[in-house]
Design a protein around this motif. Structure first.
Motif, PDB file in Angstrom:
ATOM      1  N   SER A 255     -23.187 -18.254 -24.674  1.00 26.39           N
ATOM      2  CA  SER A 255     -24.104 -17.449 -25.481  1.00 26.39           C
ATOM      3  C   SER A 255     -23.433 -16.116 -25.736  1.00 26.39           C
ATOM      4  CB  SER A 255     -25.425 -17.224 -24.739  1.00 26.39           C
ATOM      5  OG  SER A 255     -26.118 -16.169 -25.379  1.00 26.39           O
ATOM      6  N   PHE A 256     -23.115 -15.867 -27.000  1.00 24.40           N
ATOM      7  CA  PHE A 256     -22.528 -14.554 -27.319  1.00 24.40           C
ATOM      8  C   PHE A 256     -23.553 -13.449 -27.071  1.00 24.40           C
ATOM      9  CE2 PHE A 256     -19.409 -17.016 -29.877  1.00 24.40           C
ATOM     10  CZ  PHE A 256     -18.260 -16.482 -29.320  1.00 24.40           C
ATOM     11  N   ALA A 257     -24.807 -13.721 -27.463  1.00 26.85           N
ATOM     12  CA  ALA A 257     -25.833 -12.672 -27.358  1.00 26.85           C
ATOM     13  C   ALA A 257     -25.986 -12.182 -25.922  1.00 26.85           C
ATOM     14  CB  ALA A 257     -27.153 -13.187 -27.897  1.00 26.85           C
ATOM     15  N   LYS A 258     -25.780 -13.100 -24.969  1.00 26.77           N
ATOM     16  CA  LYS A 258     -25.952 -12.705 -23.559  1.00 26.77           C
ATOM     17  C   LYS A 258     -24.641 -12.262 -22.936  1.00 26.77           C
ATOM     18  CE  LYS A 258     -30.019 -15.509 -22.695  1.00 26.77           C
ATOM     19  NZ  LYS A 258     -30.172 -16.862 -23.193  1.00 26.77           N
ATOM     20  N   SER A 259     -23.572 -12.292 -23.708  1.00 25.21           N
ATOM     21  CA  SER A 259     -22.260 -11.904 -23.168  1.00 25.21           C
ATOM     22  C   SER A 259     -22.056 -10.405 -23.332  1.00 25.21           C
ATOM     23  CB  SER A 259     -21.147 -12.661 -23.911  1.00 25.21           C
ATOM     24  OG  SER A 259     -21.264 -14.042 -23.649  1.00 25.21           O
ATOM     25  N   PRO A 260     -21.137  -9.819 -22.542  1.00 25.67           N
ATOM     26  CA  PRO A 260     -20.921  -8.370 -22.643  1.00 25.67           C
ATOM     27  C   PRO A 260     -20.242  -7.998 -23.953  1.00 25.67           C
ATOM     28  CG  PRO A 260     -19.364  -9.378 -21.113  1.00 25.67           C
ATOM     29  CD  PRO A 260     -20.309 -10.462 -21.537  1.00 25.67           C
ATOM     30  N   THR A 261     -20.154  -6.700 -24.208  1.00 24.36           N
ATOM     31  CA  THR A 261     -19.515  -6.242 -25.448  1.00 24.36           C
ATOM     32  C   THR A 261     -18.249  -5.448 -25.141  1.00 24.36           C
ATOM     33  OG1 THR A 261     -20.792  -4.208 -25.504  1.00 24.36           O
ATOM     34  CG2 THR A 261     -21.694  -6.091 -26.711  1.00 24.36           C
ATOM     35  N   ILE A 262     -17.426  -5.353 -26.182  1.00 31.15           N
ATOM     36  CA  ILE A 262     -16.161  -4.619 -26.093  1.00 31.15           C
ATOM     37  C   ILE A 262     -15.944  -3.956 -27.448  1.00 31.15           C
ATOM     38  CG2 ILE A 262     -14.634  -6.528 -26.869  1.00 31.15           C
ATOM     39  CD1 ILE A 262     -12.923  -5.691 -24.280  1.00 31.15           C
ATOM     40  N   LYS A 263     -15.163  -2.877 -27.470  1.00 34.22           N
ATOM     41  CA  LYS A 263     -14.979  -2.146 -28.733  1.00 34.22           C
ATOM     42  C   LYS A 263     -13.853  -2.746 -29.581  1.00 34.22           C
ATOM     43  CE  LYS A 263     -17.595   1.667 -28.051  1.00 34.22           C
ATOM     44  NZ  LYS A 263     -18.981   1.326 -28.384  1.00 34.22           N
ATOM     45  N   VAL A 264     -14.116  -2.770 -30.853  1.00 36.17           N
ATOM     46  CA  VAL A 264     -13.093  -3.055 -31.864  1.00 36.17           C
ATOM     47  C   VAL A 264     -13.003  -1.803 -32.723  1.00 36.17           C
ATOM     48  CG1 VAL A 264     -12.550  -4.439 -33.899  1.00 36.17           C
ATOM     49  CG2 VAL A 264     -13.524  -5.550 -31.880  1.00 36.17           C
ATOM     50  N   PRO A 265     -11.832  -1.236 -33.019  1.00 35.67           N
ATOM     51  CA  PRO A 265     -10.529  -1.717 -32.591  1.00 35.67           C
ATOM     52  C   PRO A 265     -10.254  -1.344 -31.132  1.00 35.67           C
ATOM     53  CG  PRO A 265     -10.263   0.323 -33.811  1.00 35.67           C
ATOM     54  CD  PRO A 265     -11.729  -0.024 -33.850  1.00 35.67           C
ATOM     55  N   GLY A 266      -9.397  -2.098 -30.528  1.00 30.36           N
ATOM     56  CA  GLY A 266      -8.990  -1.793 -29.160  1.00 30.36           C
ATOM     57  C   GLY A 266      -8.466  -3.029 -28.477  1.00 30.36           C
ATOM     58  N   ASP A 267      -7.354  -2.868 -27.765  1.00 25.09           N
ATOM     59  CA  ASP A 267      -6.907  -3.962 -26.912  1.00 25.09           C
ATOM     60  C   ASP A 267      -7.956  -4.139 -25.831  1.00 25.09           C
ATOM     61  OD1 ASP A 267      -5.915  -2.316 -24.344  1.00 25.09           O
ATOM     62  OD2 ASP A 267      -5.405  -1.227 -26.179  1.00 25.09           O
ATOM     63  N   TRP A 268      -8.090  -5.370 -25.336  1.00 24.55           N
ATOM     64  CA  TRP A 268      -9.093  -5.564 -24.274  1.00 24.55           C
ATOM     65  C   TRP A 268      -8.598  -5.012 -22.946  1.00 24.55           C
ATOM     66  CZ3 TRP A 268      -7.754 -10.658 -26.518  1.00 24.55           C
ATOM     67  CH2 TRP A 268      -6.730 -11.326 -25.837  1.00 24.55           C
ATOM     68  N   ASN A 269      -7.279  -4.985 -22.749  1.00 20.42           N
ATOM     69  CA  ASN A 269      -6.713  -4.662 -21.432  1.00 20.42           C
ATOM     70  C   ASN A 269      -7.156  -3.304 -20.905  1.00 20.42           C
ATOM     71  OD1 ASN A 269      -4.716  -6.060 -23.373  1.00 20.42           O
ATOM     72  ND2 ASN A 269      -4.261  -6.945 -21.362  1.00 20.42           N
ATOM     73  N   THR A 270      -7.138  -2.301 -21.795  1.00 20.50           N
ATOM     74  CA  THR A 270      -7.428  -0.949 -21.303  1.00 20.50           C
ATOM     75  C   THR A 270      -8.909  -0.604 -21.390  1.00 20.50           C
ATOM     76  OG1 THR A 270      -6.840  -0.059 -23.465  1.00 20.50           O
ATOM     77  CG2 THR A 270      -5.124  -0.020 -21.772  1.00 20.50           C
ATOM     78  N   GLN A 271      -9.728  -1.571 -21.837  1.00 21.01           N
ATOM     79  CA  GLN A 271     -11.154  -1.263 -21.935  1.00 21.01           C
ATOM     80  C   GLN A 271     -11.941  -1.633 -20.686  1.00 21.01           C
ATOM     81  OE1 GLN A 271     -13.303  -1.636 -25.628  1.00 21.01           O
ATOM     82  NE2 GLN A 271     -11.487  -2.457 -26.613  1.00 21.01           N
ATOM     83  N   LYS A 272     -11.441  -2.632 -19.947  1.00 15.86           N
ATOM     84  CA  LYS A 272     -12.148  -3.061 -18.733  1.00 15.86           C
ATOM     85  C   LYS A 272     -11.088  -3.310 -17.672  1.00 15.86           C
ATOM     86  CE  LYS A 272     -15.908  -4.451 -21.273  1.00 15.86           C
ATOM     87  NZ  LYS A 272     -17.328  -4.426 -21.188  1.00 15.86           N
ATOM     88  N   GLU A 273     -11.339  -2.756 -16.506  1.00 11.96           N
ATOM     89  CA  GLU A 273     -10.359  -2.899 -15.441  1.00 11.96           C
ATOM     90  C   GLU A 273     -10.034  -4.365 -15.161  1.00 11.96           C
ATOM     91  OE1 GLU A 273     -11.441   0.018 -12.464  1.00 11.96           O
ATOM     92  OE2 GLU A 273      -9.810  -0.861 -11.242  1.00 11.96           O
TER      93      GLU A 273
ATOM     94  N   GLU B 291       1.934   3.474 -28.491  1.00 16.14           N
ATOM     95  CA  GLU B 291       1.178   3.648 -27.239  1.00 16.14           C
ATOM     96  C   GLU B 291       0.306   4.891 -27.413  1.00 16.14           C
ATOM     97  OE1 GLU B 291       1.896   1.706 -24.348  1.00 16.14           O
ATOM     98  OE2 GLU B 291       0.532   2.769 -23.015  1.00 16.14           O
ATOM     99  N   ALA B 292      -0.980   4.736 -27.146  1.00 18.58           N
ATOM    100  CA  ALA B 292      -1.908   5.854 -27.382  1.00 18.58           C
ATOM    101  C   ALA B 292      -1.710   6.944 -26.336  1.00 18.58           C
ATOM    102  CB  ALA B 292      -3.342   5.346 -27.354  1.00 18.58           C
ATOM    103  N   PRO B 293      -1.527   8.194 -26.789  1.00 22.67           N
ATOM    104  CA  PRO B 293      -1.398   9.298 -25.836  1.00 22.67           C
ATOM    105  C   PRO B 293      -2.675   9.456 -25.013  1.00 22.67           C
ATOM    106  CG  PRO B 293      -0.967  10.030 -28.096  1.00 22.67           C
ATOM    107  CD  PRO B 293      -1.455   8.632 -28.179  1.00 22.67           C
ATOM    108  N   PHE B 294      -2.521   9.890 -23.799  1.00 27.79           N
ATOM    109  CA  PHE B 294      -3.619  10.228 -22.871  1.00 27.79           C
ATOM    110  C   PHE B 294      -4.429   9.030 -22.364  1.00 27.79           C
ATOM    111  CE2 PHE B 294      -3.130  13.865 -25.854  1.00 27.79           C
ATOM    112  CZ  PHE B 294      -2.490  14.724 -24.975  1.00 27.79           C
ATOM    113  N   ARG B 295      -4.721   8.053 -23.238  1.00 28.08           N
ATOM    114  CA  ARG B 295      -5.664   7.020 -22.805  1.00 28.08           C
ATOM    115  C   ARG B 295      -5.012   5.650 -22.618  1.00 28.08           C
ATOM    116  NH1 ARG B 295      -6.819   3.808 -27.349  1.00 28.08           N
ATOM    117  NH2 ARG B 295      -6.390   4.879 -29.301  1.00 28.08           N
ATOM    118  N   SER B 296      -3.743   5.508 -23.075  1.00 26.22           N
ATOM    119  CA  SER B 296      -3.065   4.214 -23.026  1.00 26.22           C
ATOM    120  C   SER B 296      -3.696   3.250 -24.022  1.00 26.22           C
ATOM    121  CB  SER B 296      -3.146   3.611 -21.628  1.00 26.22           C
ATOM    122  OG  SER B 296      -1.893   3.590 -21.050  1.00 26.22           O
ATOM    123  N   GLY B 297      -3.133   2.030 -24.093  1.00 22.86           N
ATOM    124  CA  GLY B 297      -3.594   1.093 -25.116  1.00 22.86           C
ATOM    125  C   GLY B 297      -2.868   1.383 -26.420  1.00 22.86           C
ATOM    126  N   ARG B 298      -3.309   0.717 -27.490  1.00 22.03           N
ATOM    127  CA  ARG B 298      -2.614   0.838 -28.769  1.00 22.03           C
ATOM    128  C   ARG B 298      -3.163   1.983 -29.612  1.00 22.03           C
ATOM    129  NH1 ARG B 298       1.553  -0.594 -27.915  1.00 22.03           N
ATOM    130  NH2 ARG B 298       2.206  -2.698 -27.460  1.00 22.03           N
TER     131      ARG B 298
END
Ligand code: GCB
Length: 618
Positions: free
Chosen positions: A96-114, A339-346
């Motif tokens: 169920s997508f509706a019951k699944s968590p969310t993540i930001k686009v744009p953004g690699d997933w790696n640096t958004q959730k530990e 590589e994004a300054p300060f926050r890492s990721g793209r």
């Protein structure tokens, strides 16, 4: 151009058939084989799409992690159906997508959730969007970048597949969209593959996901999907090129205007939807780092109007010189990872770009090498405005599988997408076809074809590559046979870091087999920001600064050195840099740390650039 082998398609088809037979949904083939992508129309690149009215799909998307690629199955296990059950339904649906968590686009997933930091694999995105499609309009889904392979469904209909993690592309959704609520489901797989571009190992982080903007673009039925305009190299007094109108009848009227310069050209499309453009253009302020003048360009065809901001300049070589607008130029640059300054990721927003290019300006630079893959379009747009010249590259990095035709096709597709997106940018002067590739026959044949391809796609710019050099610290040779196919030769060397001491560079003799312009595309060494010591203590800022001083002395003895892009502007995350307390997962060759702290070597290079002390224009 097709990304997946027919054999793989056949295996996937068999696997699907086999799966239908299992009531429990377990399927051995599905579990072992990444399912091959079905055939769908190829993606395109809508030129200057960032100048069009778009509906941004940036923001929160639901996601499901899918390491076993379970959701690629059909029937109740196929996530693309985006099925949400009404309350009380007893149907078996195991997602169920509706019951699944969310993540930001744009953004690699790696640096958004530990928990996702080290995740490589399949990943599903989902969101809904309200639309009111109009008759006579076409709708495209624009993806700024998806690393590494992607499939898109709108309302359950497969729209496109794509391979390549750093180029922008568009896929048509006209037939799939409907009035009201629409479901958009995107599967991205970041698994590194041996026959990918790049291949399995790189010295950068494999950030996965929808790393750049996603949007919906609406255009008239017949519209300008591509154009190319440049200043004529021979006379510098005419703008020439073409406009392509997708879906046009032969004879469709097309016009191009530069209102500020009072220039106008028009013509009608041929049977292929194309019209050649040539207009006399004397008195233009030519684009250069000193005067990065951009003209408002208005293109019209049938019901479509597209506007752009473009600079006009010429770039060419003459013997060992690089000529910008006919005049010799020296390129004071630096290499940059996305590589994004300060926050890492793209890198994927204006602030990231402003920070990185701000440091380039502070260095006194007029040039950047966007390593090792095409960067966000914001980078080249900003470079156009700031007067920073650009080397743009595809990730044909180290030893990709040069003997495979499908790997060549992948590299060619990435070159095509990169060039088509950025041909309207005056800042981009060099297309780099590869970095540090092994000197062997299949490599040379592959990359010679790449150089020819780039010259065909864009005769108005120059082709380069970052080559390896040969020899020891006493004598270095730049004689890689690939040099024959290049207009400008880039070379990487690490005297003082991977070989010899920084001082050894003082006596190095360079033997160069080509009468062509040279750019030292990499040199450098690591330093942990804030770590101090003596000049000969590795990892200290003093060691790195000392290395830069000796490198600058050595490089200045090469008469045909026309530019430099030391490695690298900012520290960047890399899984092959694990020294605890120093690297901690980052390549530390930055002149600036990933937290924005300038190291001593920044000042050494800045001084050289401000005093015009690295390389020679002629
Ligand atoms: C290279 C590569 C670059 C690496 C760098 C290094 O030669 O082109 O991608 O990051 O060296 O730091 O070793």
């Amino acid at each position: 151009m097709k990304v997946f082998l027919p054999k793989a398609v056949a295996v996937a088809a068999l696997s699907l058939l086999a799966c239908f037979g299992f009531a429990g949904g377990w399927c051995a083939l599905d579990a072992q084989q990444p399912a091959a992508a079905p055939a769908v129309p190829p993606t395109t690149v809508l030129v200057a799409v960032d100048q069009r009215q778009t509906l941004s799909l940036n923001g929160d998307w639901h996601y499901i992690l899918d390491p076993y690629q379970n959701g690629l199955g059909s029937g109740r296990s196929g996530y693309s159906a985006d099925e949400e059950l009404p309350a009380g339904s007893n149907k078996l649906v195991e997602y169920s997508f509706a019951k699944s968590p969310t993540i930001k686009v744009p953004g690699d997933w790696n640096t958004q959730k530990e928990s996702l930091m080290n995740y490589e694999g399949g990943f599903w995105y989902e969101r809904h969007v309200q639309l009111q499609p109009q008759a006579g309009q076409r709708t495209f889904l624009h993806i700024g970048a998806a690393n590494y392979r992607l499939r898109v469904w709108v309302n359950g209909q497969l729209l496109c597949t794509h391979e390549g993690g750093f180029t922008s592309f568009d896929c048509e959704a006209t037939k799939a969209v409907k009035a009201g609520e629409n479901s958009v489901v995107i599967f991205v797989d970041s698994t590194r593959i041996a026959d990918g571009v790049p291949t399995l190992k790189t010295d950068w982080y494999n950030y996965g996901g929808l790393t750049r903007d996603v949007s919906l673009v609406t255009v008239p039925t017949s519209f300008i999907d591509d154009f190319e305009l440049h200043l004529d190299r021979a006379t510098r007094s005419a703008i020439e090129g073409y406009v392509h109108v997708e879906g046009a009848q032969a004879g469709t009227r097309v016009s191009v205007d530069l209102p500020d310069a009072k220039l106008h050209a028009e013509g009608t499309t041929d049977a292929n939807g194309r019209v050649a453009i040539r207009m006399a253009a004397t008195g233009l302020t030519l684009w250069s780092p000193e005067t990065p003048k951009l003209y408002h360009v208005v293109l019209k065809a049938a019901d479509d109007t597209l506007t752009d901001e473009m600079g006009f300049r010429t770039i060419e070589t003459s013997g060992t010189k690089i000529l910008l607008n006919g005049k010799p130029i020296v390129l004071h640059g630096v290499s940059i990872h996305a590589e994004a300054p300060f926050r890492s990721g793209r890198v994927n927003n204006d602030q990231d770009v402003a920070t990185l290019l701000g440091w380039v300006k502070e260095l006194g630079g007029n040039f950047v090498r966007l390593a090792h893959y095409p960067h966000d379009q914001r980078m080249t747009r900003a470079a156009d405005k700031l007067g920073i010249l650009v080397w743009s590259e595809v990730p044909v990095y180290w030893a990709v599988q040069f003997d495979k035709e499908d790997v060549f096709a992948k590299s060619q597709q990435q070159l095509h997408e990169e060039i088509r997106r950025d041909r309207d940018k005056a800042s981009v002067i060099l297309w780099s076809i590869a970095n540090e590739t092994p000197n062997n026959a299949s490599r040379t044949a592959f990359l010679t074809r790449s150089a020819e391809f780039v010259h065909q796609e864009d005769p108005a710019r120059l082709v380069t590559a970052a080559l390896l050099v040969r020899g020891d610290v006493k004598t270095k040779y730049i004689d890689d046979p690939l040099g024959k196919a290049l207009d400008v030769i880039g070379f990487n060397e690490y005297i003082g870091w991977y070989e010899g001491t920084p001082e050894a560079a003082d006596a190095t003799e360079w033997k160069i087999a080509y009468d062509k312009p040279l750019i030292v595309s990499e040199f450098g060494g690591g330093a942990k920001a804030g770590l101090h010591g003596t000049d000969d203590q590795r990892w200290t800022e003093e060691y790195q600064a000392n290395l830069y001083r000796h490198q600058i002395g050595m490089l200045n003895k090469i008469p045909q050195l026309r530019g430099a892009t030391p490695w690298v502007l900012m520290d960047f995350r890399s899984p092959v840099r694990e020294l605890p307390g120093i690297q901690d997962g980052f390549n530390r060759k930055g002149l600036v740390s990933d937290q924005g702290k300038k190291k001593a070597a920044f000042g050494v290079l800045q001084k050289a650039y401000k005093e015009n002390g690295l390389g020679h224009a002629e």
